[in-house]
Design a protein around this motif. Structure first.
Motif, short mmCIF file in Angstrom:
data_model
loop_
_atom_site.label_atom_id
_atom_site.label_comp_id
_atom_site.label_asym_id
_atom_site.label_seq_id
_atom_site.Cartn_x
_atom_site.Cartn_y
_atom_site.Cartn_z
N GLY A 144 0.49 8.28 -3.13
CA GLY A 144 0.52 6.83 -3.36
C GLY A 144 0.10 6.10 -2.11
N LEU A 145 0.20 4.79 -2.18
CA LEU A 145 -0.19 3.96 -1.04
C LEU A 145 0.92 3.93 0.00
N ALA A 146 0.59 4.37 1.21
CA ALA A 146 1.53 4.34 2.33
C ALA A 146 1.13 3.20 3.27
N ILE A 147 2.11 2.38 3.61
CA ILE A 147 1.86 1.25 4.51
C ILE A 147 2.71 1.42 5.78
N ASP A 148 2.07 1.29 6.91
CA ASP A 148 2.77 1.35 8.20
C ASP A 148 2.52 0.04 8.94
N ASP A 149 3.34 -0.96 8.63
CA ASP A 149 3.20 -2.26 9.29
C ASP A 149 3.71 -2.25 10.72
N HIS A 150 4.40 -1.19 11.12
CA HIS A 150 4.89 -1.10 12.49
C HIS A 150 3.76 -0.76 13.47
N ASN A 151 2.88 0.14 13.05
CA ASN A 151 1.86 0.64 13.95
C ASN A 151 0.43 0.32 13.52
N GLU A 152 0.23 0.02 12.24
CA GLU A 152 -1.12 -0.21 11.73
C GLU A 152 -1.19 -1.46 10.86
N LYS A 153 -0.53 -2.50 11.30
CA LYS A 153 -0.46 -3.75 10.54
C LYS A 153 -1.86 -4.29 10.21
N GLY A 154 -2.79 -4.09 11.09
CA GLY A 154 -4.16 -4.57 10.88
C GLY A 154 -4.88 -3.90 9.71
N LYS A 155 -4.36 -2.79 9.24
CA LYS A 155 -4.98 -2.06 8.13
C LYS A 155 -4.31 -2.37 6.78
N THR A 156 -3.19 -3.09 6.80
CA THR A 156 -2.40 -3.27 5.59
C THR A 156 -3.16 -3.99 4.47
N LYS A 157 -3.73 -5.14 4.75
CA LYS A 157 -4.41 -5.92 3.70
C LYS A 157 -5.54 -5.12 3.07
N GLU A 158 -6.34 -4.47 3.90
CA GLU A 158 -7.46 -3.69 3.37
C GLU A 158 -6.97 -2.50 2.56
N ARG A 159 -5.91 -1.83 3.02
CA ARG A 159 -5.36 -0.70 2.27
C ARG A 159 -4.86 -1.14 0.89
N ILE A 160 -4.17 -2.27 0.86
CA ILE A 160 -3.66 -2.78 -0.43
C ILE A 160 -4.83 -3.13 -1.34
N LYS A 161 -5.81 -3.85 -0.81
CA LYS A 161 -6.97 -4.26 -1.61
C LYS A 161 -7.71 -3.04 -2.16
N ASN A 162 -7.98 -2.05 -1.31
CA ASN A 162 -8.69 -0.85 -1.74
C ASN A 162 -7.91 -0.07 -2.79
N TRP A 163 -6.59 0.01 -2.60
CA TRP A 163 -5.76 0.75 -3.54
C TRP A 163 -5.74 0.07 -4.92
N ILE A 164 -5.64 -1.23 -4.91
CA ILE A 164 -5.64 -1.97 -6.18
C ILE A 164 -6.97 -1.77 -6.91
N GLU A 165 -8.07 -1.80 -6.18
CA GLU A 165 -9.38 -1.55 -6.80
C GLU A 165 -9.45 -0.13 -7.36
N GLN A 166 -8.90 0.82 -6.62
CA GLN A 166 -8.87 2.21 -7.09
C GLN A 166 -8.03 2.30 -8.37
N LEU A 167 -6.88 1.64 -8.39
CA LEU A 167 -6.02 1.67 -9.58
C LEU A 167 -6.72 1.05 -10.79
N LYS A 168 -7.44 -0.02 -10.59
CA LYS A 168 -8.17 -0.64 -11.70
C LYS A 168 -9.08 0.38 -12.36
N GLY A 169 -9.76 1.18 -11.55
CA GLY A 169 -10.64 2.22 -12.10
C GLY A 169 -9.86 3.33 -12.79
N GLU A 170 -8.80 3.79 -12.16
CA GLU A 170 -8.02 4.88 -12.73
C GLU A 170 -7.28 4.46 -14.00
N LEU A 171 -6.90 3.19 -14.07
CA LEU A 171 -6.17 2.69 -15.24
C LEU A 171 -7.10 2.07 -16.28
N ASP A 172 -8.40 2.10 -16.01
CA ASP A 172 -9.40 1.50 -16.90
C ASP A 172 -9.11 0.03 -17.19
N LEU A 173 -8.79 -0.72 -16.13
CA LEU A 173 -8.51 -2.15 -16.29
C LEU A 173 -9.62 -3.01 -15.72
#
Length: 173
Positions: A144-173
């Protein structure tokens, strides 16, 4: 259309940040965003949805957020049939301070839900992260999506966005 529910145990708010992004992007009503500490009633709530987004921060030695502990035990005892349900996991962890169990709560929840017949989606490439060990790691991916806001906060928004796009494809939405 499939019904979707978000179930999230969070302490610092990072996992809830992901839950809110999911709710916005998939147009999930706020009544279907369950804060495990405040809004969770019983296992029947989980049965009300076809697609479950399951979130938890990781504590101690890879444990789920305390609001998931009794629910996880109840799931293991009651053994409800979750076949036909699709589940995606997300959560927060600290890859430096707790790199020996980074986001392991996701792996524990994955095992609980898939042992009951649910189908998991939303695996992410583990090579995007640096940690020592994680129960969430399976076949070169995190379950699943792992978020590390302690050490990699700068990657959080992009990780969430990319994961949601991936889920849209996997869920056929």
């Amino acid at each position: 259309m499939s019904s979707m529910g978000i179930f999230c145990g969070t302490a610092g708010g990072t996992s809830m940040k992901v839950a809110k992004a999911l709710a916005k992007e998939f147009e999930i009503d706020e009544d279907d965003v369950i804060n495990m500490e405040e809004d969770y009633d019983d296992l029947e709530q989980l049965q009300n949805y076809d697609i479950l987004f399951i979130g938890s921060s990781t504590w101690g030695q890879g444990d789920v957020h305390f609001s998931w502990v009794d629910v996880q035990l109840e799931l293991q005892d009651e053994k409800p049939d979750l076949s036909g349900k699709t589940v995606a996991f997300f959560g927060a962890g600290d890859s430096v301070k707790h790199g020996e169990q980074f986001c392991s709560a996701l792996g524990k929840l994955y095992k609980t839900f898939t042992d009951l017949g649910a189908t998991a989606v939303g695996f992410v490439d583990k090579d995007e992260y640096k940690y020592e060990f994680s129960l969430a790691e399976m076949d070169g991916k995190l379950c699943g999506l792992a978020i590390d806001d302690h050490n990699e906060k700068g990657k959080t928004k992009e990780r969430i966005k990319n994961w949601i796009e991936q889920l849209k494809g996997e869920l056929d939405l």
